[in-house]
Design a protein around this motif. Structure first.
Motif, PDB file in Angstrom:
ATOM      1  N   ARG A  42     -33.549  19.514 -90.875  1.00 15.22           N
ATOM      2  CA  ARG A  42     -32.820  18.554 -90.055  1.00 15.22           C
ATOM      3  C   ARG A  42     -31.319  18.709 -90.232  1.00 15.22           C
ATOM      4  O   ARG A  42     -30.554  18.593 -89.272  1.00 15.22           O
ATOM      5  CB  ARG A  42     -33.256  17.132 -90.414  1.00 15.22           C
ATOM      6  CG  ARG A  42     -34.667  16.795 -89.982  1.00 15.22           C
ATOM      7  CD  ARG A  42     -35.060  15.397 -90.383  1.00 15.22           C
ATOM      8  NE  ARG A  42     -36.396  15.054 -89.901  1.00 15.22           N
ATOM      9  CZ  ARG A  42     -37.002  13.910 -90.155  1.00 15.22           C
ATOM     10  NH1 ARG A  42     -36.399  13.002 -90.903  1.00 15.22           N
ATOM     11  NH2 ARG A  42     -38.204  13.667 -89.684  1.00 15.22           N
ATOM     12  N   CYS A  43     -30.912  18.965 -91.464  1.00 17.81           N
ATOM     13  CA  CYS A  43     -29.480  19.141 -91.737  1.00 17.81           C
ATOM     14  C   CYS A  43     -28.927  20.362 -91.005  1.00 17.81           C
ATOM     15  O   CYS A  43     -27.859  20.299 -90.377  1.00 17.81           O
ATOM     16  CB  CYS A  43     -29.269  19.273 -93.245  1.00 17.81           C
ATOM     17  SG  CYS A  43     -27.541  19.421 -93.743  1.00 17.81           S
TER      18      CYS A  43
ATOM     19  N   SER B 202     -28.398  14.723-100.405  1.00 21.11           N
ATOM     20  CA  SER B 202     -27.258  15.524 -99.936  1.00 21.11           C
ATOM     21  C   SER B 202     -27.414  15.885 -98.460  1.00 21.11           C
ATOM     22  O   SER B 202     -26.452  15.794 -97.682  1.00 21.11           O
ATOM     23  CB  SER B 202     -27.125  16.798-100.784  1.00 21.11           C
ATOM     24  OG  SER B 202     -26.927  16.486-102.149  1.00 21.11           O
ATOM     25  N   CYS B 203     -28.606  16.293 -98.076  1.00 21.73           N
ATOM     26  CA  CYS B 203     -28.844  16.680 -96.680  1.00 21.73           C
ATOM     27  C   CYS B 203     -28.625  15.507 -95.731  1.00 21.73           C
ATOM     28  O   CYS B 203     -27.942  15.637 -94.706  1.00 21.73           O
ATOM     29  CB  CYS B 203     -30.253  17.224 -96.521  1.00 21.73           C
ATOM     30  SG  CYS B 203     -30.522  18.857 -97.251  1.00 21.73           S
ATOM     31  N   TYR B 204     -29.170  14.360 -96.077  1.00 28.45           N
ATOM     32  CA  TYR B 204     -29.037  13.213 -95.190  1.00 28.45           C
ATOM     33  C   TYR B 204     -27.628  12.634 -95.212  1.00 28.45           C
ATOM     34  O   TYR B 204     -27.201  12.027 -94.231  1.00 28.45           O
ATOM     35  CB  TYR B 204     -30.080  12.153 -95.538  1.00 28.45           C
ATOM     36  CG  TYR B 204     -31.451  12.532 -95.055  1.00 28.45           C
ATOM     37  CD1 TYR B 204     -31.658  12.912 -93.733  1.00 28.45           C
ATOM     38  CD2 TYR B 204     -32.538  12.539 -95.917  1.00 28.45           C
ATOM     39  CE1 TYR B 204     -32.904  13.273 -93.282  1.00 28.45           C
ATOM     40  CE2 TYR B 204     -33.801  12.895 -95.471  1.00 28.45           C
ATOM     41  CZ  TYR B 204     -33.979  13.265 -94.160  1.00 28.45           C
ATOM     42  OH  TYR B 204     -35.218  13.631 -93.707  1.00 28.45           O
ATOM     43  N   ALA B 205     -26.913  12.828 -96.296  1.00 25.60           N
ATOM     44  CA  ALA B 205     -25.505  12.430 -96.323  1.00 25.60           C
ATOM     45  C   ALA B 205     -24.700  13.275 -95.333  1.00 25.60           C
ATOM     46  O   ALA B 205     -23.843  12.760 -94.600  1.00 25.60           O
ATOM     47  CB  ALA B 205     -24.942  12.578 -97.735  1.00 25.60           C
ATOM     48  N   VAL B 206     -24.991  14.570 -95.303  1.00 19.10           N
ATOM     49  CA  VAL B 206     -24.325  15.459 -94.344  1.00 19.10           C
ATOM     50  C   VAL B 206     -24.718  15.091 -92.920  1.00 19.10           C
ATOM     51  O   VAL B 206     -23.874  15.071 -92.005  1.00 19.10           O
ATOM     52  CB  VAL B 206     -24.686  16.927 -94.651  1.00 19.10           C
ATOM     53  CG1 VAL B 206     -24.144  17.847 -93.556  1.00 19.10           C
ATOM     54  CG2 VAL B 206     -24.147  17.333 -96.011  1.00 19.10           C
TER      55      VAL B 206
ATOM     56  N   LEU C 266     -23.265  12.788 -87.646  1.00 20.64           N
ATOM     57  CA  LEU C 266     -23.605  11.860 -86.568  1.00 20.64           C
ATOM     58  C   LEU C 266     -22.467  10.882 -86.296  1.00 20.64           C
ATOM     59  O   LEU C 266     -22.200  10.531 -85.136  1.00 20.64           O
ATOM     60  CB  LEU C 266     -24.881  11.096 -86.920  1.00 20.64           C
ATOM     61  CG  LEU C 266     -26.194  11.895 -86.889  1.00 20.64           C
ATOM     62  CD1 LEU C 266     -27.349  11.016 -87.335  1.00 20.64           C
ATOM     63  CD2 LEU C 266     -26.461  12.446 -85.495  1.00 20.64           C
ATOM     64  N   ARG C 267     -21.816  10.448 -87.328  1.00 21.46           N
ATOM     65  CA  ARG C 267     -20.728   9.485 -87.164  1.00 21.46           C
ATOM     66  C   ARG C 267     -19.462  10.138 -86.620  1.00 21.46           C
ATOM     67  O   ARG C 267     -18.647   9.485 -85.964  1.00 21.46           O
ATOM     68  CB  ARG C 267     -20.436   8.797 -88.499  1.00 21.46           C
ATOM     69  CG  ARG C 267     -21.542   7.830 -88.908  1.00 21.46           C
ATOM     70  CD  ARG C 267     -21.235   7.149 -90.213  1.00 21.46           C
ATOM     71  NE  ARG C 267     -22.240   6.122 -90.519  1.00 21.46           N
ATOM     72  CZ  ARG C 267     -22.279   5.408 -91.635  1.00 21.46           C
ATOM     73  NH1 ARG C 267     -21.354   5.626 -92.572  1.00 21.46           N
ATOM     74  NH2 ARG C 267     -23.224   4.503 -91.815  1.00 21.46           N
TER      75      ARG C 267
END
Length: 381
Positions: free
Chosen positions: A145-146, A244-248, A253-254
């Motif tokens: 996903r990242c 880390s992946c979802y933080a990226v 997205l933002r």
């Protein structure tokens, strides 16, 4: 404590009977000096009842939920990279939950293992195979996903079902390697309290170990290595990669205004994934470290924490196999549409068959009436 370990052929203690001695959490092979017979019976029974309820719930929901996921992703949906991830995740959870009746029986029989040594080894190996396979499939999903968010063009050109299948096979191979030691060290033996009760536990003694003081130290060293390896490779490293992946992903997205208006739902799903993963597995692995420390310092408070915390932590870990279908698949709109359409089609066919039979029956009755008007309604019925 080291001397008492060499006098026992199995090196497991009363803690295996007091705590939730199941296939997923049982490293209590060095606590012979602890006295657990004074623990309240009511607390012990309450923990066992809670475990039975959770295990049974996890079995029913896990088998049904993951079975539906396998059915839909394997037979009803077009093969894509995402369906490959979800299918493998569901297979790992389904395999684990399918073996839960063994743990239910074990707990219900007051931790008596009637299934033999091989099934003791296999049941534990399947449990940790699920743990490692599920965790690393989630890591792969997070990385995929990242990459799709950060490098969408490259991802579109290189992501395909064949590569996803190869990656999944590598994950299963890695999980099998990491879970293999549990097949080696798992053993069965009589309980200290009752020789007629057979426990399924971790026995870190090997047949070629010589009878001397260093043997106990060697067994404790094996215990430390497995506990620390499980904590690092089964939780810390995978969880760090997922976060880390979802933080990226959230960061990109933002920053992208086009996706910002649509980011509320993905962010909520991502938050649910991280929180659920942490809540289900963090207590299990943290208690694993506490249990390891208790072997070294032999502190009474730590023993009570383990006795109460292990059944709760293990139950949470078991429930993760039920929550995965909800968090990773059922929240997807496409999957829900497929399930709804498939179920509706089955129901439609069922009702259509009844309607057809009714029409055939009515037609035949009309023909009978036309040929023989003397037949009464009662005779026809």
């Amino acid at each position: 404590m080291m001397e008492s370990m060499t006098t026992s052929p199995y090196y497991h203690s009363n803690l295996t009977d007091i705590t939730n001695n199941d296939s997923l959490y049982d490293d209590y092979d060095y606590n012979d000096d602890h006295n657990y017979k004074d623990e309240p019976t009511e607390l012990r029974q309450s923990l066992n009842i809670m475990s039975l309820i959770v295990y049974s719930l996890a079995f029913v929901l896990g088998v049904l939920g993951n079975g539906v996921v396998i059915w839909v992703t394997g037979f009803k949906m077009k093969k894509t990279v995402n369906t490959v991830w979800f299918l493998n995740l569901a297979m790992a959870d389904f395999l684990f939950t399918a073996f839960l009746p063994l743990s239910v029986t074990y707990t219900a029989m007051d931790f008596h293992w009637p299934f033999g040594k091989f099934m003791c080894k296999l049941n534990t190996t399947i449990s940790f195979l699920n743990m490692f396979a599920s965790v690393y499939i989630l890591v792969v999903i997070s990385v995929d996903r990242c990459v799709s968010v950060v490098w969408p063009v490259w991802s579109q050109n290189h992501r395909n079902v064949r590569k996803a299948s190869y990656v999944s096979l590598c994950v299963w191979a890695l999980a099998l390697i990491l879970s293999a030691p549990y097949f080696v060290f798992r053993d069965t033996g009589p309980s200290y309290e009752n020789e007629n009760i057979i426990n399924c536990f971790n026995n870190f003694a090997l047949s070629d170990d010589s009878e001397n003081r260093s043997v106990a130290e060697l067994q404790l060293f094996r215990h430390k290595v497995m506990s620390i390896t499980r904590f690092l490779l089964g939780f810390v490293i995978p969880f760090s990669v997922i976060v880390s992946c979802y933080a990226v992903i959230i960061h990109h997205l933002r920053r992208n205004r086009t996706l910002a208006s649509q980011s509320s739902r993905p962010i909520k799903i991502i938050a649910a994934i991280i929180i659920t993963f942490f809540l289900c597995w963090a207590p299990f692995h943290i208690l694993g470290l506490i249990e390891l420390v208790s072997h070294i310092i032999n502190h009474e408070t730590l023993i009570h924490i383990i006795m109460i915390g292990v059944p709760i932590a293990t139950s949470l870990a078991f429930l993760n196999s039920c929550l995965n279908p909800l968090l990773y698949v059922f929240m997807g709109q496409d999957f829900k549409d497929k399930v709804r359409k498939s179920i509706l089609k089955v129901l439609e066919n069922a009702f259509q068959e009844e309607v057809s039979r009714s029409c055939t029956y009515t037609t035949s009755m009309v023909n009978i009436r036309s040929k023989d008007k003397s037949v009464s309604d009662a005779e026809i019925l």
